[in-house]
Design an enzyme around this catalytic site. Structure first.
Site, short mmCIF file in Angstrom:
data_model
loop_
_atom_site.label_atom_id
_atom_site.label_comp_id
_atom_site.label_asym_id
_atom_site.label_seq_id
_atom_site.Cartn_x
_atom_site.Cartn_y
_atom_site.Cartn_z
N LEU A 227 0.84 -1.20 0.00
CA LEU A 227 0.00 0.00 0.00
C LEU A 227 0.87 1.25 0.00
O LEU A 227 1.85 1.34 0.75
CB LEU A 227 -0.92 0.01 1.22
CG LEU A 227 -1.87 -1.17 1.37
CD1 LEU A 227 -2.72 -1.01 2.62
CD2 LEU A 227 -2.74 -1.34 0.13
N GLY B 274 1.81 -8.41 6.73
CA GLY B 274 2.25 -7.60 7.85
C GLY B 274 2.33 -6.15 7.41
O GLY B 274 2.49 -5.85 6.22
N GLY B 275 2.20 -5.24 8.38
CA GLY B 275 2.26 -3.82 8.03
C GLY B 275 1.26 -3.48 6.96
O GLY B 275 0.07 -3.70 7.12
N ASP B 276 1.76 -2.98 5.85
CA ASP B 276 0.88 -2.59 4.74
C ASP B 276 1.09 -3.47 3.52
O ASP B 276 0.86 -3.05 2.40
CB ASP B 276 1.08 -1.12 4.39
CG ASP B 276 2.52 -0.81 3.97
OD1 ASP B 276 3.38 -1.70 4.05
OD2 ASP B 276 2.77 0.33 3.56
N GLU B 277 1.50 -4.72 3.74
CA GLU B 277 1.70 -5.66 2.64
C GLU B 277 0.70 -6.80 2.70
O GLU B 277 0.43 -7.35 3.77
CB GLU B 277 3.12 -6.24 2.64
CG GLU B 277 4.14 -5.34 2.00
CD GLU B 277 5.41 -6.08 1.65
OE1 GLU B 277 6.23 -5.47 0.96
OE2 GLU B 277 5.59 -7.24 2.03
#
Length: 175
Positions: free
Chosen positions: A18, A58-61
């Site tokens: 993202l 995880g995170g924005d993946e």
């Protein structure tokens, strides 16, 4: 992958990053970020088939495993649809309107890689090429990406060794 191998199906793995999510998360807090991630997942779910798998890495993946691909153009169409669906404005519950985008890397089984780990590495390499060339687009993995990365790592190792062994000399050119 075992089922795909057994029945000679093709697969595509999309790794999605993202754009601008970290800024939103840092500016409006983790609760707003979590809310946005839930909405992102819902929009992406509408763009994939029921036989495909969507997961957050995880995170924005995120990753999408596209099962049983007849033509690899199908994975490009799905990638385009995901990018388009994430482009639109988002309204958070606090009333703030935000914009994000997505870049996608695509690797193909069995053409590009034959293990899950290598398929993931290939999709990651394609993702970083997409981000480097033009954000908000997708790229397919190519062997050239791996070759270029290896050459870069080898060059860096040789340069570090030269520095450690004091084998470099700098010459200044005067005009």
């Amino acid at each position: 992958m075992k089922v795909a191998c057994r029945f000679e199906h093709k697969l595509a793995l999309l790794v999605i990053d993202l754009e601008h999510f970290k800024n939103i998360n840092n500016s409006y807090g983790h609760q707003a970020g979590d809310e946005l991630l839930i909405d992102v997942e819902q929009r992406m779910t509408k763009r994939i088939r029921s036989v495909d798998t969507l997961c957050r890495l995880g995170g924005d993946e995120f990753a999408v495993l596209i099962a049983k691909v007849d033509k690899f153009e199908e994975s490009a169409q799905i990638a385009k649809g995901i990018i388009e669906s994430l482009r639109g404005p988002w309204r958070l519950s606090n009333g703030v309107q935000v914009h994000i985008g997505a870049s996608i890397g695509i690797s193909l089984y069995p053409e590009h890689r034959d293990t899950a780990q290598l398929l993931m590495q290939s999709a990651d390499a394609a993702l970083y090429k997409a981000k480097r060339i033009k954000r908000g687009t997708f790229e397919f993995f190519t062997q050239d990406m791996t070759d270029a990365s290896r050459k870069k790592i080898e060059m860096e190792a040789r340069l570090r060794k030269c520095v450690e062994e004091d084998h470099l000399e700098v010459f200044l050119k005067h005009k």
